[in-house]
Motif scaffolding. Structure first.
Motif, PDB file in Angstrom:
ATOM      1  N   PHE A 137       0.846  -1.142   0.019  1.00  0.00           N
ATOM      2  CA  PHE A 137      -0.037   0.075   0.056  1.00  0.00           C
ATOM      3  C   PHE A 137       0.786   1.411   0.045  1.00  0.00           C
ATOM      4  O   PHE A 137       0.695   2.167  -0.906  1.00  0.00           O
ATOM      5  CB  PHE A 137      -0.696  -0.275   1.268  1.00  0.00           C
ATOM      6  N   PHE A 138       1.776   1.202   0.955  1.00  0.00           N
ATOM      7  CA  PHE A 138       2.822   2.425   1.036  1.00  0.00           C
ATOM      8  C   PHE A 138       3.731   2.309  -0.129  1.00  0.00           C
ATOM      9  O   PHE A 138       4.051   3.527  -0.642  1.00  0.00           O
ATOM     10  CB  PHE A 138       3.377   2.561   2.254  1.00  0.00           C
ATOM     11  N   ALA A 139       4.133   1.197  -0.448  1.00  0.00           N
ATOM     12  CA  ALA A 139       5.282   1.275  -1.587  1.00  0.00           C
ATOM     13  C   ALA A 139       4.709   1.955  -2.999  1.00  0.00           C
ATOM     14  O   ALA A 139       5.571   2.374  -3.920  1.00  0.00           O
ATOM     15  CB  ALA A 139       5.637   0.167  -1.799  1.00  0.00           C
ATOM     16  N   SER A 140       3.216   1.833  -3.153  1.00  0.00           N
ATOM     17  CA  SER A 140       2.787   2.388  -4.524  1.00  0.00           C
ATOM     18  C   SER A 140       3.013   3.735  -4.303  1.00  0.00           C
ATOM     19  O   SER A 140       2.801   4.641  -5.516  1.00  0.00           O
ATOM     20  CB  SER A 140       1.200   1.909  -4.508  1.00  0.00           C
ATOM     21  N   PHE A 141       3.086   4.676  -3.246  1.00  0.00           N
ATOM     22  CA  PHE A 141       2.953   5.930  -3.165  1.00  0.00           C
ATOM     23  C   PHE A 141       3.825   6.659  -4.214  1.00  0.00           C
ATOM     24  O   PHE A 141       3.720   7.575  -5.022  1.00  0.00           O
ATOM     25  CB  PHE A 141       2.983   6.472  -1.644  1.00  0.00           C
ATOM     26  N   PRO A 142       5.427   6.345  -3.909  1.00  0.00           N
ATOM     27  CA  PRO A 142       6.352   6.887  -4.788  1.00  0.00           C
ATOM     28  C   PRO A 142       6.177   6.542  -6.416  1.00  0.00           C
ATOM     29  O   PRO A 142       6.311   7.675  -7.237  1.00  0.00           O
ATOM     30  CB  PRO A 142       7.731   6.318  -4.306  1.00  0.00           C
ATOM     31  N   LEU A 143       5.658   5.562  -6.561  1.00  0.00           N
ATOM     32  CA  LEU A 143       5.270   5.044  -7.993  1.00  0.00           C
ATOM     33  C   LEU A 143       4.417   5.868  -8.503  1.00  0.00           C
ATOM     34  O   LEU A 143       4.221   6.239  -9.796  1.00  0.00           O
ATOM     35  CB  LEU A 143       5.217   3.618  -8.047  1.00  0.00           C
ATOM     36  N   ILE A 144       3.215   6.135  -7.733  1.00  0.00           N
ATOM     37  CA  ILE A 144       2.050   6.929  -8.264  1.00  0.00           C
ATOM     38  C   ILE A 144       2.637   8.293  -8.556  1.00  0.00           C
ATOM     39  O   ILE A 144       2.174   8.947  -9.649  1.00  0.00           O
ATOM     40  CB  ILE A 144       0.861   7.034  -7.397  1.00  0.00           C
ATOM     41  N   LEU A 204     -11.272  -8.373  -9.806  1.00  0.00           N
ATOM     42  CA  LEU A 204     -11.256  -6.848  -9.627  1.00  0.00           C
ATOM     43  C   LEU A 204     -10.091  -6.232  -9.622  1.00  0.00           C
ATOM     44  O   LEU A 204      -9.893  -4.934 -10.321  1.00  0.00           O
ATOM     45  CB  LEU A 204     -11.999  -6.480  -8.358  1.00  0.00           C
ATOM     46  N   SER A 205      -8.919  -6.823  -8.909  1.00  0.00           N
ATOM     47  CA  SER A 205      -7.678  -6.269  -8.730  1.00  0.00           C
ATOM     48  C   SER A 205      -6.940  -6.228 -10.308  1.00  0.00           C
ATOM     49  O   SER A 205      -6.428  -5.136 -10.716  1.00  0.00           O
ATOM     50  CB  SER A 205      -6.702  -7.128  -8.014  1.00  0.00           C
ATOM     51  N   LEU A 207      -8.373  -5.900 -13.234  1.00  0.00           N
ATOM     52  CA  LEU A 207      -9.258  -4.509 -13.783  1.00  0.00           C
ATOM     53  C   LEU A 207      -8.851  -3.359 -13.417  1.00  0.00           C
ATOM     54  O   LEU A 207      -8.422  -2.727 -14.312  1.00  0.00           O
ATOM     55  CB  LEU A 207     -10.817  -4.741 -13.773  1.00  0.00           C
ATOM     56  N   LEU A 208      -8.607  -3.502 -12.060  1.00  0.00           N
ATOM     57  CA  LEU A 208      -8.143  -2.002 -11.506  1.00  0.00           C
ATOM     58  C   LEU A 208      -6.536  -1.635 -12.124  1.00  0.00           C
ATOM     59  O   LEU A 208      -6.285  -0.472 -12.470  1.00  0.00           O
ATOM     60  CB  LEU A 208      -8.083  -2.012 -10.091  1.00  0.00           C
ATOM     61  N   VAL A 209      -5.894  -2.697 -11.981  1.00  0.00           N
ATOM     62  CA  VAL A 209      -4.507  -2.479 -12.595  1.00  0.00           C
ATOM     63  C   VAL A 209      -4.353  -1.960 -14.012  1.00  0.00           C
ATOM     64  O   VAL A 209      -3.649  -1.215 -14.261  1.00  0.00           O
ATOM     65  CB  VAL A 209      -3.708  -3.614 -12.096  1.00  0.00           C
ATOM     66  N   LEU A 210      -5.212  -2.819 -14.821  1.00  0.00           N
ATOM     67  CA  LEU A 210      -5.122  -2.688 -16.063  1.00  0.00           C
ATOM     68  C   LEU A 210      -5.520  -1.056 -16.517  1.00  0.00           C
ATOM     69  O   LEU A 210      -5.163  -0.392 -17.495  1.00  0.00           O
ATOM     70  CB  LEU A 210      -6.178  -3.638 -16.916  1.00  0.00           C
ATOM     71  N   VAL A 211      -6.570  -0.494 -15.785  1.00  0.00           N
ATOM     72  CA  VAL A 211      -7.066   0.856 -15.999  1.00  0.00           C
ATOM     73  C   VAL A 211      -6.301   1.749 -15.006  1.00  0.00           C
ATOM     74  O   VAL A 211      -6.089   2.844 -15.890  1.00  0.00           O
ATOM     75  CB  VAL A 211      -8.653   0.887 -15.472  1.00  0.00           C
ATOM     76  N   MET A 212      -5.851   1.588 -13.999  1.00  0.00           N
ATOM     77  CA  MET A 212      -5.156   2.570 -13.336  1.00  0.00           C
ATOM     78  C   MET A 212      -3.627   2.518 -13.054  1.00  0.00           C
ATOM     79  O   MET A 212      -3.041   3.317 -12.361  1.00  0.00           O
ATOM     80  CB  MET A 212      -5.957   2.753 -11.882  1.00  0.00           C
ATOM     81  N   GLN A 213      -3.077   1.488 -13.367  1.00  0.00           N
ATOM     82  CA  GLN A 213      -1.771   1.085 -13.115  1.00  0.00           C
ATOM     83  C   GLN A 213      -1.522   1.278 -11.691  1.00  0.00           C
ATOM     84  O   GLN A 213      -2.261   0.723 -10.931  1.00  0.00           O
ATOM     85  CB  GLN A 213      -1.142   1.998 -13.789  1.00  0.00           C
ATOM     86  N   VAL A 217      -3.473   0.391  -6.493  1.00  0.00           N
ATOM     87  CA  VAL A 217      -2.692  -0.425  -5.634  1.00  0.00           C
ATOM     88  C   VAL A 217      -3.658   0.010  -4.210  1.00  0.00           C
ATOM     89  O   VAL A 217      -4.330  -0.819  -3.561  1.00  0.00           O
ATOM     90  CB  VAL A 217      -1.447  -0.321  -5.279  1.00  0.00           C
ATOM     91  N   PRO A 218      -3.858   1.303  -3.937  1.00  0.00           N
ATOM     92  CA  PRO A 218      -4.746   1.763  -2.590  1.00  0.00           C
ATOM     93  C   PRO A 218      -5.982   1.253  -2.595  1.00  0.00           C
ATOM     94  O   PRO A 218      -6.551   0.890  -1.780  1.00  0.00           O
ATOM     95  CB  PRO A 218      -4.439   3.192  -2.549  1.00  0.00           C
ATOM     96  N   LEU A 219      -6.600   1.305  -4.047  1.00  0.00           N
ATOM     97  CA  LEU A 219      -7.967   0.932  -4.138  1.00  0.00           C
ATOM     98  C   LEU A 219      -8.030  -0.577  -3.888  1.00  0.00           C
ATOM     99  O   LEU A 219      -9.065  -0.944  -3.411  1.00  0.00           O
ATOM    100  CB  LEU A 219      -8.416   1.404  -5.626  1.00  0.00           C
ATOM    101  N   ILE A 220      -7.251  -1.414  -4.293  1.00  0.00           N
ATOM    102  CA  ILE A 220      -7.444  -2.835  -4.334  1.00  0.00           C
ATOM    103  C   ILE A 220      -7.305  -3.268  -2.892  1.00  0.00           C
ATOM    104  O   ILE A 220      -8.001  -4.071  -2.382  1.00  0.00           O
ATOM    105  CB  ILE A 220      -6.032  -3.568  -4.979  1.00  0.00           C
ATOM    106  N   LEU A 221      -6.454  -2.584  -1.923  1.00  0.00           N
ATOM    107  CA  LEU A 221      -6.589  -2.851  -0.446  1.00  0.00           C
ATOM    108  C   LEU A 221      -7.872  -2.559  -0.022  1.00  0.00           C
ATOM    109  O   LEU A 221      -8.092  -3.165   0.883  1.00  0.00           O
ATOM    110  CB  LEU A 221      -5.364  -2.136   0.182  1.00  0.00           C
ATOM    111  N   ILE A 222      -8.320  -1.302  -0.400  1.00  0.00           N
ATOM    112  CA  ILE A 222      -9.882  -1.098   0.106  1.00  0.00           C
ATOM    113  C   ILE A 222     -10.603  -2.024  -0.395  1.00  0.00           C
ATOM    114  O   ILE A 222     -11.552  -2.433   0.471  1.00  0.00           O
ATOM    115  CB  ILE A 222     -10.240   0.457  -0.395  1.00  0.00           C
ATOM    116  N   PHE A 223     -10.724  -2.376  -1.573  1.00  0.00           N
ATOM    117  CA  PHE A 223     -11.637  -3.652  -1.789  1.00  0.00           C
ATOM    118  C   PHE A 223     -11.583  -4.845  -1.111  1.00  0.00           C
ATOM    119  O   PHE A 223     -12.429  -5.718  -0.890  1.00  0.00           O
ATOM    120  CB  PHE A 223     -11.345  -3.694  -3.423  1.00  0.00           C
TER     121      PHE A 223
END
Length: 236
Positions: A137-144, A204-205, A207-213, A217-223
């Motif tokens: 979840f936190f690792a995705s922040f610098p990449l975003i 769902l994960s 589909l989200l990665v394909l659309v949002m790259q 990741v944060p949304l996947i954790l929420i789901f």
């Protein structure tokens, strides 16, 4: 020899965490995040290989926790610490201490890992948020912040705010040691029956990665948390 294979893979997890920490010290948060992703792959493989070879051991379990504390506790804590250092306003003296809130992440990760090792209820499900999920979840922040397109600028704006980073550090740390029951992605069989919630989550994960790259990741954790809550209600 085969009994050493899972521990070797666990050691690779630890190596990734150590190199990632070195990269944080050099200011390279993006590659540190990639090293954490690689550590997560090794973390999955060591348990999978141990079960496949039937060489699970108490030593391997302890080694896995030690590696996880470095790769999924210390490393994400340092990433958030550096991010906070880069965006807090130090015109007020006490504000310079705010980034240290990030070190709640390794502290509570250690508590979570120790709790997991002695809790026999955690088999087909987890009690509390798993440390790898929290770390990714936190690792995705610098990449975003580095690579995300302008379509998801709102997410970039949120995770750039020091108040949001501090609140997330506290909230996610508490989730690590909470009593929340979350399903585990462990398949006893690959049939759809009995694994509906897991396949739905994976779909769902994807589909989200394909659309949002990376912003997915944060949304996947929420789901993941929401689906676990629904799964708990269905099972009652």
């Amino acid at each position: 020899m085969k009994k050493h294979i899972p521990n070797t893979i666990t050691s690779l997890n630890l190596v990734c965490g150590c190199i990632g920490i070195g990269m944080v010290f050099q200011g390279d948060l993006e590659n540190a995040s990639y090293l954490m992703l690689l550590a997560a792959v090794f973390d999955f493989l060591d348990g999978f290989v141990a079960r496949m070879l039937k060489v699970s051991s108490a030593f391997g379990k302890e080694m896995d926790s030690l590696a996880d504390l470095v790769s999924f506790g210390v490393l994400p804590g340092l990433i958030v610490f550096v991010m906070l250092n880069g965006c807090v306003d130090e015109t007020t003296t006490y504000v310079r201490y705010f980034p240290y809130i990030a070190f709640l992440i390794p502290v509570f990760s250690g508590l979570r890992l120790a709790k997991f090792n002695i809790d026999e209820r955690q088999g087909d499900s987890f009690i509390g948020l798993p440390t790898p999920a929290n770390a990714l979840f936190f690792a995705s922040f610098p990449l975003i912040l580095t690579y995300q397109s302008d379509e998801f600028v709102m997410i970039s704006g949120l995770i750039s705010k020091p108040v949001v980073l501090m609140l997330l550090s506290v909230l996610m740390s508490l989730l690590l040691v909470s009593g929340l029951r979350l399903f585990a992605l462990k398949f006893k069989s690959f049939s759809i029956k009995g694994n509906e919630i897991k396949y739905l989550f994976l779909l769902l994960s994807l589909l989200l990665v394909l659309v949002m790259q990376y912003a997915a990741v944060p949304l996947i954790l929420i789901f993941y948390i929401l689906l676990s809550l629904i799964n708990n209600l269905v099972k009652k």
